[in-house]
Design a protein around this motif. Structure first.
Motif, short mmCIF file in Angstrom:
data_model
loop_
_atom_site.label_atom_id
_atom_site.label_comp_id
_atom_site.label_asym_id
_atom_site.label_seq_id
_atom_site.Cartn_x
_atom_site.Cartn_y
_atom_site.Cartn_z
N ARG A 40 0.82 -1.11 0.20
CA ARG A 40 0.05 -0.12 0.06
C ARG A 40 0.91 1.32 0.06
O ARG A 40 2.12 1.39 0.80
N GLY A 41 0.68 2.08 -0.89
CA GLY A 41 1.32 3.36 -1.02
C GLY A 41 2.39 3.14 -2.17
O GLY A 41 3.12 4.21 -2.26
N ASP A 42 2.79 2.19 -2.64
CA ASP A 42 3.94 2.04 -3.42
C ASP A 42 3.65 2.89 -4.71
O ASP A 42 2.33 2.49 -5.39
N GLU A 43 4.55 3.37 -5.36
CA GLU A 43 4.21 4.23 -6.53
C GLU A 43 4.19 3.18 -7.90
O GLU A 43 5.11 2.07 -7.86
N VAL A 44 3.35 3.27 -8.79
CA VAL A 44 3.53 2.63 -10.15
C VAL A 44 4.11 3.41 -11.05
O VAL A 44 4.88 3.00 -11.58
N PHE A 45 3.76 4.66 -11.26
CA PHE A 45 4.41 5.65 -12.17
C PHE A 45 3.97 7.05 -11.98
O PHE A 45 2.96 7.15 -10.91
N HIS A 46 4.67 7.76 -12.24
CA HIS A 46 4.47 9.28 -11.87
C HIS A 46 4.24 10.23 -13.00
O HIS A 46 4.91 9.74 -14.07
N ILE A 47 3.84 11.23 -13.08
CA ILE A 47 3.82 12.11 -14.19
C ILE A 47 5.17 12.72 -14.61
O ILE A 47 5.91 12.89 -13.97
N GLY A 48 5.16 12.84 -15.95
CA GLY A 48 6.58 12.68 -16.44
C GLY A 48 7.60 11.68 -16.78
O GLY A 48 8.30 11.68 -17.75
N GLU A 49 7.00 10.51 -16.43
CA GLU A 49 7.87 9.21 -16.69
C GLU A 49 7.49 8.58 -17.82
O GLU A 49 5.98 8.73 -18.35
N GLN A 50 8.22 8.20 -18.80
CA GLN A 50 8.10 7.58 -20.00
C GLN A 50 7.18 6.41 -20.05
O GLN A 50 7.33 5.42 -19.06
N CYS A 51 5.99 6.29 -20.86
CA CYS A 51 5.22 5.06 -20.59
C CYS A 51 5.74 4.14 -21.85
O CYS A 51 5.44 4.42 -23.06
N ASN A 52 6.11 3.00 -21.38
CA ASN A 52 6.69 1.91 -22.23
C ASN A 52 5.85 0.56 -22.10
O ASN A 52 6.42 -0.50 -22.73
N GLU A 53 4.78 0.78 -21.37
CA GLU A 53 4.06 -0.48 -21.08
C GLU A 53 2.62 -0.32 -20.48
O GLU A 53 2.47 0.74 -20.29
N PHE A 54 1.65 -0.97 -20.65
CA PHE A 54 0.32 -1.09 -19.84
C PHE A 54 0.32 -1.96 -18.80
O PHE A 54 1.17 -2.73 -18.64
N HIS A 55 -0.57 -1.77 -17.95
CA HIS A 55 -0.56 -2.25 -16.79
C HIS A 55 -2.09 -3.18 -16.57
O HIS A 55 -3.12 -2.57 -16.96
N VAL A 56 -1.90 -4.20 -15.64
CA VAL A 56 -3.33 -5.01 -15.40
C VAL A 56 -3.14 -5.35 -13.91
O VAL A 56 -2.18 -5.67 -13.34
N THR A 57 -4.30 -4.73 -12.95
CA THR A 57 -4.38 -5.28 -11.84
C THR A 57 -4.80 -6.71 -11.39
O THR A 57 -6.03 -6.87 -11.90
#
Length: 235
Positions: A40-57
């Motif tokens: 809980r609280g861990d970052e997945v990504f943040h604004i400005g970071e390059q997007c090279n993948e998509f994610h599935v919960t």
């Protein structure tokens, strides 16, 4: 969970986006994917970071959110198990414009852009399935905007409580029986998702409870008569 024992191709085959793929294709896609256990609280990504993948919960809850100039957090979406996010942005070659963070302990699957592009080149039907998924997400976001603009706070809360019930609580005799909804995350997070203050969200819940439409038991919300709850704003 022992991630080494996780059957990634089998899990991918159960997702709507990948369920028509053949075993060799799933194996290739799995090789271009990674699993992460987030607290809980861990970052997945943040604004400005390059997007090279998509994610599935896979399990848990992920919040997508923005921060206002005044420092206030606005949750745009809460992504639960089996749902994906950041697919569209992955194709734009632009950085993330929102943040993503684990709301609870979460198992997250991330699929690389390179693997996705390879499968699109191999099978155009895969591209069509991705477009269908993006269309569903867009439709959901449009519905959210309509709800914020046209629905009262009471209607938004009722819509949230009813969304996971069979047919939205409008089914037959079996669906008219008492139902229970468990809030998956904190009331503050849900309030932000509904564009409400936590105080207003709690006030609406207590109003519905005072009317006998729900019974609050910590995070469990019991709904004695779903159809009566649905009709409440109209009465």
């Amino acid at each position: 969970m022992d991630l080494a024992q996780f059957d990634l191709p089998r899990y991918l085959s159960m997702l709507p986006l990948f369920q028509e793929m053949k075993p060799p294709e799933l194996q290739r896609l799995g090789q271009g994917s990674r699993l992460r256990q987030l607290a809980r609280g861990d970052e997945v990504f943040h604004i400005g970071e390059q997007c090279n993948e998509f994610h599935v919960t896979v399990s848990g809850q992920i919040k997508l959110f923005a921060i206002s100039p005044a420092g206030q957090e606005k949750i745009i979406e809460i992504v639960g198990p089996g749902n994906s996010f950041a697919e569209a942005l992955m194709f734009t070659d632009k950085p993330y414009f929102i943040n993503a963070q684990a709301l609870t302990d979460t198992l997250l699957l991330s699929v690389s852009k390179q693997s996705v592009l390879q499968e699109i080149e191999t099978d155009p039907r895969f591209c069509m399935r991705m477009l269908a998924g993006l269309s569903r997400r867009l439709h959901g976001l449009v519905n959210d905007v309509q709800a914020y603009a046209l629905h009262s706070g009471v209607e938004r809360v009722i819509g949230y409580l009813m969304r996971d019930l069979p047919d939205g609580g409008k089914g037959g005799a079996e669906d008219e029986l008492a139902q229970r909804v468990t809030l998956p995350v904190s009331k503050a997070a849900i309030a932000s998702r509904l564009s409400m203050t936590p105080e207003y969200f709690s006030r609406v819940l207590h109003e519905l409870e005072a009317k006998g439409l729900i019974v609050i038991d910590k995070r469990d919300i019991h709904i004695p008569d779903p159809q009566r709850l649905t009709g409440y704003p109209l009465r």
